[in-house]
Design a protein around this motif. Structure first.
Motif, PDB file in Angstrom:
ATOM      1  N   ALA A 509       0.823  -1.202   0.000  1.00 23.13           N
ATOM      2  CA  ALA A 509       0.000   0.000   0.000  1.00 23.13           C
ATOM      3  C   ALA A 509       0.863   1.261   0.000  1.00 23.13           C
ATOM      4  CB  ALA A 509      -0.921   0.001   1.219  1.00 23.13           C
ATOM      5  N   ILE A 510       0.325   2.328  -0.597  1.00 25.05           N
ATOM      6  CA  ILE A 510       0.988   3.634  -0.623  1.00 25.05           C
ATOM      7  C   ILE A 510       0.000   4.671  -0.099  1.00 25.05           C
ATOM      8  CG2 ILE A 510       2.122   5.386  -2.049  1.00 25.05           C
ATOM      9  CD1 ILE A 510       2.708   3.118  -4.062  1.00 25.05           C
ATOM     10  N   LEU A 511       0.467   5.506   0.803  1.00 20.99           N
ATOM     11  CA  LEU A 511      -0.358   6.601   1.313  1.00 20.99           C
ATOM     12  C   LEU A 511      -0.195   7.803   0.394  1.00 20.99           C
ATOM     13  CD1 LEU A 511      -2.117   7.736   3.717  1.00 20.99           C
ATOM     14  CD2 LEU A 511       0.042   8.616   4.647  1.00 20.99           C
ATOM     15  N   GLY A 528      -9.146  19.600  -0.275  1.00 14.94           N
ATOM     16  CA  GLY A 528      -7.856  20.268  -0.361  1.00 14.94           C
ATOM     17  C   GLY A 528      -6.897  19.858   0.746  1.00 14.94           C
ATOM     18  N   GLY A 529      -7.343  18.952   1.638  1.00 12.45           N
ATOM     19  CA  GLY A 529      -6.472  18.434   2.695  1.00 12.45           C
ATOM     20  C   GLY A 529      -6.691  16.943   2.808  1.00 12.45           C
ATOM     21  N   GLU A 530      -6.257  16.183   1.793  1.00  9.19           N
ATOM     22  CA  GLU A 530      -6.717  14.800   1.614  1.00  9.19           C
ATOM     23  C   GLU A 530      -5.640  13.758   1.881  1.00  9.19           C
ATOM     24  OE1 GLU A 530     -10.009  14.932   1.094  1.00  9.19           O
ATOM     25  OE2 GLU A 530      -9.557  17.074   1.093  1.00  9.19           O
ATOM     26  N   PHE A 531      -6.111  12.587   2.358  1.00  8.36           N
ATOM     27  CA  PHE A 531      -5.267  11.402   2.524  1.00  8.36           C
ATOM     28  C   PHE A 531      -5.930  10.257   1.759  1.00  8.36           C
ATOM     29  CE2 PHE A 531      -4.633  13.971   6.309  1.00  8.36           C
ATOM     30  CZ  PHE A 531      -3.245  14.014   6.431  1.00  8.36           C
ATOM     31  N   PHE A 532      -5.145   9.583   0.945  1.00  3.99           N
ATOM     32  CA  PHE A 532      -5.648   8.456   0.169  1.00  3.99           C
ATOM     33  C   PHE A 532      -4.778   7.229   0.405  1.00  3.99           C
ATOM     34  CE2 PHE A 532      -6.699  12.276  -2.320  1.00  3.99           C
ATOM     35  CZ  PHE A 532      -8.049  12.097  -2.531  1.00  3.99           C
ATOM     36  N   LYS A 533      -5.338   6.093   0.078  1.00  3.12           N
ATOM     37  CA  LYS A 533      -4.582   4.845   0.096  1.00  3.12           C
ATOM     38  C   LYS A 533      -4.703   4.214  -1.283  1.00  3.12           C
ATOM     39  CE  LYS A 533      -4.626   0.224   2.247  1.00  3.12           C
ATOM     40  NZ  LYS A 533      -5.316  -0.632   3.243  1.00  3.12           N
ATOM     41  N   TYR A 534      -3.564   3.804  -1.834  1.00  2.40           N
ATOM     42  CA  TYR A 534      -3.583   3.092  -3.113  1.00  2.40           C
ATOM     43  C   TYR A 534      -3.023   1.686  -2.916  1.00  2.40           C
ATOM     44  CZ  TYR A 534      -2.267   1.221  -7.585  1.00  2.40           C
ATOM     45  OH  TYR A 534      -2.134   0.375  -8.665  1.00  2.40           O
ATOM     46  N   GLN A 694      -2.396   4.211   9.324  1.00  2.40           N
ATOM     47  CA  GLN A 694      -2.759   3.300   8.231  1.00  2.40           C
ATOM     48  C   GLN A 694      -1.787   2.125   8.101  1.00  2.40           C
ATOM     49  OE1 GLN A 694      -5.485   3.476   6.134  1.00  2.40           O
ATOM     50  NE2 GLN A 694      -6.243   5.161   7.422  1.00  2.40           N
ATOM     51  N   ASN A 695      -0.704   2.171   8.912  1.00  2.00           N
ATOM     52  CA  ASN A 695       0.327   1.137   8.861  1.00  2.00           C
ATOM     53  C   ASN A 695       0.926   1.009   7.452  1.00  2.00           C
ATOM     54  OD1 ASN A 695       2.002  -0.845   9.940  1.00  2.00           O
ATOM     55  ND2 ASN A 695       0.574  -2.500   9.442  1.00  2.00           N
ATOM     56  N   ILE A 696       1.293   2.170   6.897  1.00  2.00           N
ATOM     57  CA  ILE A 696       1.859   2.246   5.545  1.00  2.00           C
ATOM     58  C   ILE A 696       3.249   2.872   5.636  1.00  2.00           C
ATOM     59  CG2 ILE A 696       1.618   3.311   3.261  1.00  2.00           C
ATOM     60  CD1 ILE A 696      -1.403   3.212   3.627  1.00  2.00           C
ATOM     61  N   LYS A 697       4.195   2.320   4.885  1.00  2.00           N
ATOM     62  CA  LYS A 697       5.580   2.780   4.957  1.00  2.00           C
ATOM     63  C   LYS A 697       6.028   3.578   3.728  1.00  2.00           C
ATOM     64  CE  LYS A 697       6.628   1.015   8.958  1.00  2.00           C
ATOM     65  NZ  LYS A 697       6.942   1.901  10.112  1.00  2.00           N
ATOM     66  N   GLU A 698       5.135   3.734   2.761  1.00  2.00           N
ATOM     67  CA  GLU A 698       5.486   4.524   1.566  1.00  2.00           C
ATOM     68  C   GLU A 698       4.466   5.639   1.397  1.00  2.00           C
ATOM     69  OE1 GLU A 698       6.875   2.450  -1.926  1.00  2.00           O
ATOM     70  OE2 GLU A 698       6.891   0.565  -0.828  1.00  2.00           O
ATOM     71  N   ILE A 699       4.964   6.861   1.156  1.00  5.37           N
ATOM     72  CA  ILE A 699       4.091   8.039   1.131  1.00  5.37           C
ATOM     73  C   ILE A 699       4.375   8.853  -0.129  1.00  5.37           C
ATOM     74  CG2 ILE A 699       3.303  10.064   2.412  1.00  5.37           C
ATOM     75  CD1 ILE A 699       4.757   8.857   4.896  1.00  5.37           C
ATOM     76  N   TYR A 723      10.512   5.623   6.436  1.00  5.04           N
ATOM     77  CA  TYR A 723       9.490   5.749   5.395  1.00  5.04           C
ATOM     78  C   TYR A 723      10.144   6.081   4.059  1.00  5.04           C
ATOM     79  CZ  TYR A 723       6.186   5.981   9.264  1.00  5.04           C
ATOM     80  OH  TYR A 723       5.452   5.693  10.392  1.00  5.04           O
ATOM     81  N   LYS A 724       9.530   5.593   3.009  1.00  5.45           N
ATOM     82  CA  LYS A 724       9.982   5.938   1.666  1.00  5.45           C
ATOM     83  C   LYS A 724       9.050   7.021   1.129  1.00  5.45           C
ATOM     84  CE  LYS A 724      11.910   3.812  -2.444  1.00  5.45           C
ATOM     85  NZ  LYS A 724      12.221   2.550  -3.138  1.00  5.45           N
ATOM     86  N   LEU A 725       9.630   8.152   0.733  1.00  8.75           N
ATOM     87  CA  LEU A 725       8.830   9.302   0.314  1.00  8.75           C
ATOM     88  C   LEU A 725       8.940   9.524  -1.191  1.00  8.75           C
ATOM     89  CD1 LEU A 725       9.803  11.848   3.133  1.00  8.75           C
ATOM     90  CD2 LEU A 725       7.982  10.122   3.156  1.00  8.75           C
ATOM     91  N   TYR A 726       7.820   9.931  -1.790  1.00  2.39           N
ATOM     92  CA  TYR A 726       7.796  10.242  -3.220  1.00  2.39           C
ATOM     93  C   TYR A 726       7.162  11.616  -3.425  1.00  2.39           C
ATOM     94  CZ  TYR A 726       8.366   5.147  -3.577  1.00  2.39           C
ATOM     95  OH  TYR A 726       8.804   3.858  -3.449  1.00  2.39           O
TER      96      TYR A 726
END
Length: 751
Positions: A509-511, A528-534, A694-699, A723-726
């Motif tokens: 998963a990616i946040l 305009g202040g959103e969090f998603f999970k892919y 969300q227990n996600i390590k990539e953002i 964390y791995k950031l993009y």
């Protein structure tokens, strides 16, 4: 035994000196054959010993011309062809275009030397180019890239230029933009009444006008620039008043890297970017400015300056003549697109410029200068505007046979088009509220379809029903009987980062963290202040900043005080009365009672904080309040920062509580710089807390708020190695990436 072979090379291989390079390489290996441009790139036929052909092929792919970017290549044996020598043959066009287009390139060092050498025949000729430099996309009408397909076609080469063009040992061998003062483009210096100022060297006279405090509109190779002395506060103020641009920073053209380094501290990556073939504006801190720049007038209240070096012959000659930095801002009236036509420039800019320096080379694709910034601590690259030198190619792998036109967003509009095996993204076009911008936007969509002779099989639009980009997409769909697919704004932002980094295929998963000013949400509120999970081709919203009232429509983005009003509680009435009249207070209180439209916008939260702290109540340019906040926090110490929010409950960031705590600190007299640093630290902390929840390590992060390089550095420091950031790396995080995000979302997300 001699055999024949065919080599096909695709990518950015036209307009970069590829054919002359192939010619000379074939001579080196004693091979016979031909090279030509075609609809897909470059095609080479060779006859000779197979070992020599293989060595030629390996050398070509490993050492192409410096401006080339090879994407694919293949070598295959063909029936024997008895060639007589090696030749560059005219372009072969058999079908539709399937190649990368050629962007504009900054003037090379060798051409610079020629135009400043009194003994050289190109001395003081401003339009000197070679295979390694000069305008390409700006003057191109169609491809393959040949002189006849550009606006250089009307300038017939003289005998001297013709000899260079035919000489394999000359770097202008088959240079399609080759010209000189005898056969090429002509400068013309006029006053505001159109009267020619003759009997003078146009460049020298222009320089003297600028030194005397005048404003000159200069037709550059990609559009007009308005120029004045960057050390003269009165000239700069005059330009501000005439251009109706009271506080937005001006770009500054330095005559040389050496002078720039005497005035400002320039890092290695900034220097490399300034002197690259793309030669964008680079935003550099002005904290240690040592020169005579009128820094307060050039960038009011900011601690940074937009700097560029001369990237065309005309700018290089002018800058060399002047020897001082000058303002070089887009030739337009505030909010209109950059002007490239002489007649329109004289009509629109006669109330701004004192003089005009024109030329008679037509510009087909006008472009603003690209803008890049590097964060102070992590050196993260952020593109603020993607235009000259970077558009119209976008080098990502296309995995669809569907012809797609994506209409992008509304405020910082671009178009994305997949007509073949490549993706093309237009130069930055601007705010579609303005007629002239909308007109150019529609013209660009038309040019794309005509250039490639392909109509889209699907049109992608923003979900906002009133965006002009959406409306034009629907209009084109009706015209071409093409299906339309709306895509939510912030999901497109998220998809743009996933697409840039090729993350759609991974299993974990990616946040997605998408923060900006405005976008039409799936629940019909203003997001305009959103969090998603892919994950696994599914994108879902997992959190957001708590809603607050959206007041007064578009006016809210222009007046940060309205965002303050929206978030204010009874304890803040005293501050509100200082910003609103009694009549206004009554009106906005009524609006607040009746308003059903809500927003989660972090962009508007920045506005509210800026107004509360008396940093900015009115934006004179987009994002001004947020930029002023960032500038006041650049010297933060992370270990001294504290978060205003300790937890996120059920995916909701408590916006009102955050704002109330900032107000408490402000009311208690706490240092404003510390409050701003803690505000940004809180936002950075929310990114990590949501990832933990969300227990996600990539953002992956996108949206205009992530142009804030202090915020980026804070997130990177907090994330560490856990964390791995993009981030968007070759696109701007602002709405310029929406068109690409729409394409990426359409291709990879289940629907």
């Amino acid at each position: 035994m001699s055999k024949s072979f065919k080599i096909i090379v695709t990518g950015r291989v036209q307009g970069v000196g590829f054919r002359p390079h192939v010619f000379n390489l074939a001579q080196k290996f004693s091979l016979e054959g031909s090279v030509s441009n075609n609809d897909e790139g470059v095609v080479i036929y060779l006859s000779g010993e197979p070992e020599k052909v293989q060595l030629f092929y390996t050398t070509l792919i490993q050492h192409p011309p410096k401006l080339a970017k090879i994407r694919n290549h293949q070598l295959s044996e063909t029936a024997f062809i008895p060639f007589d020598g090696f030749a560059i043959v005219p372009s072969q066009t058999e079908g539709r275009l399937n190649l990368q287009l050629t962007p504009d390139f900054a003037i090379c060092d060798t051409c610079k030397e020629e135009i400043t050498n009194p003994k050289d025949r190109r001395y003081h000729y401003p339009f000197t180019t070679c295979v390694n430099c000069g305008p390409r996309w700006a003057i191109t009408n169609k491809f393959p890239f040949e002189r006849d397909h550009t606006n250089m076609a009307v300038f017939e080469m003289c005998d001297s230029c013709g000899k260079e063009y035919k000489d394999p040992s000359n770097r202008r061998f088959h240079s399609q933009t080759n010209s000189c003062s005898h056969c090429g483009i002509e400068l013309k210096l006029t006053d505001t009444k159109g009267a020619t100022i003759s009997g003078v060297d146009a460049i020298q006279k222009t320089a003297s006008f600028i030194k005397d405090g005048n404003i000159v509109a200069i037709k550059n190779t990609s559009g007009y620039l308005l120029c004045c002395d960057a050390t003269n506060p009165l000239a700069i103020q005059k330009l501000r008043e005439r251009k109706r641009r009271p506080t937005k920073p001006f770009a500054i053209l330095y005559p040389s890297l050496s002078l720039l380094k005497k005035h400002l501290n320039v890092t290695k990556i900034q220097e490399e970017t300034l002197t690259s073939p793309e030669s964008p504006i680079v935003i550099i801190p002005k904290t240690d400015s040592k020169g005579s720049l009128a820094v307060d007038e050039l960038a009011p209240q900011l601690n940074q300056l937009g700097i560029m070096l001369p990237y065309s012959g005309i700018l290089y000659l002018l800058a060399t003549e002047l020897g001082i930095p000058i303002v070089a801002t887009s030739g337009n009236i505030h909010t209109s697109p950059i002007i490239s036509d002489v007649g329109m420039a004289h009509q629109e800019l006669k109330g701004v410029a004192d003089y005009f320096l024109d030329h008679n080379l037509e510009i087909t694709n006008p472009q603003d200068d690209s803008v890049v910034k590097f964060s102070n601590r992590s050196r993260e690259k952020v593109i603020f505007r993607r235009s000259r030198g970077l558009s119209p190619n976008f080098d990502v792998e296309v995995k669809t046979n569907q012809k797609i036109l994506a209409m992008g967003g509304h405020l910082k509009s671009t178009l994305a088009f997949i007509p073949n095996d490549y993706l093309y993204i237009s130069q930055y076009l601007g705010n579609l509220d303005h007629f002239d911008v909308y007109d150019r936007y529609m013209d660009t969509a038309d040019k794309f379809t005509k250039l490639f002779q392909v109509l889209p099989e699907v049109i992608l639009v923003d979900k906002h029903p009133a965006y002009n980009s959406t409306l034009h997409g629907i209009e084109l769909a009706k015209k071409w009987n093409t299906p339309v697919r709306p895509i939510q704004h912030h999901k497109a932002h998220f998809a743009s980062v996933l697409g840039e980094h090729g993350l759609f295929g991974q299993n974990s998963a990616i946040l997605g963290v998408v923060w900006d000013g405005t976008g039409y949400g799936d629940d019909k509120q203003i997001w305009g202040g959103e969090f998603f999970k892919y994950q696994n081709q599914v994108m879902e919203r997992v959190g957001h900043f708590d809603y607050f009232d959206w007041l007064a429509g578009d006016k809210m983005a222009k007046e940060p005080r309205i965002s303050f009003f929206s978030l204010a509680d009874a304890a803040m009435n005293e501050e509100l009365h200082q910003k609103f009249s009694k009549e206004e207070m009554a009106i906005y209180q009524q609006l607040k009672k009746k308003e059903t439209l809500k927003t989660s916008s972090v962009g508007r939260l920045f506005d509210a904080v800026a107004s509360l702290l008396n940093v900015c109540d009115y934006n004179t340019y987009e994002g001004e309040a947020a930029i002023l906040l960032e500038n006041r926090a650049h010297q933060y110490r992370l270990e001294s920062c504290t978060s205003y929010i300790s937890e996120i409950k059920n995916g909701i960031v408590p916006t009102h509580l955050l704002f109330a705590k900032i107000h408490h600190d402000h009311r208690s007299g706490r240092n404003r710089q510390e409050i701003i640093a803690d505000f940004l630290f809180t936002l950075a902390t929310m990114v990590i807390k949501m990832a933990e929840q969300q227990n996600i390590k990539e953002i992956a992060m996108s949206g205009g708020v992530f142009q804030n390089t202090v915020l980026i550095d804070m997130v990177k420091e907090l994330a560490g190695s856990e964390y791995k950031l993009y981030f968007n790396r070759n696109l701007s995080p602002n709405d310029e990436n929406i068109s690409f995000g729409q394409v990426a979302y359409h291709q990879y997300i289940k629907h």
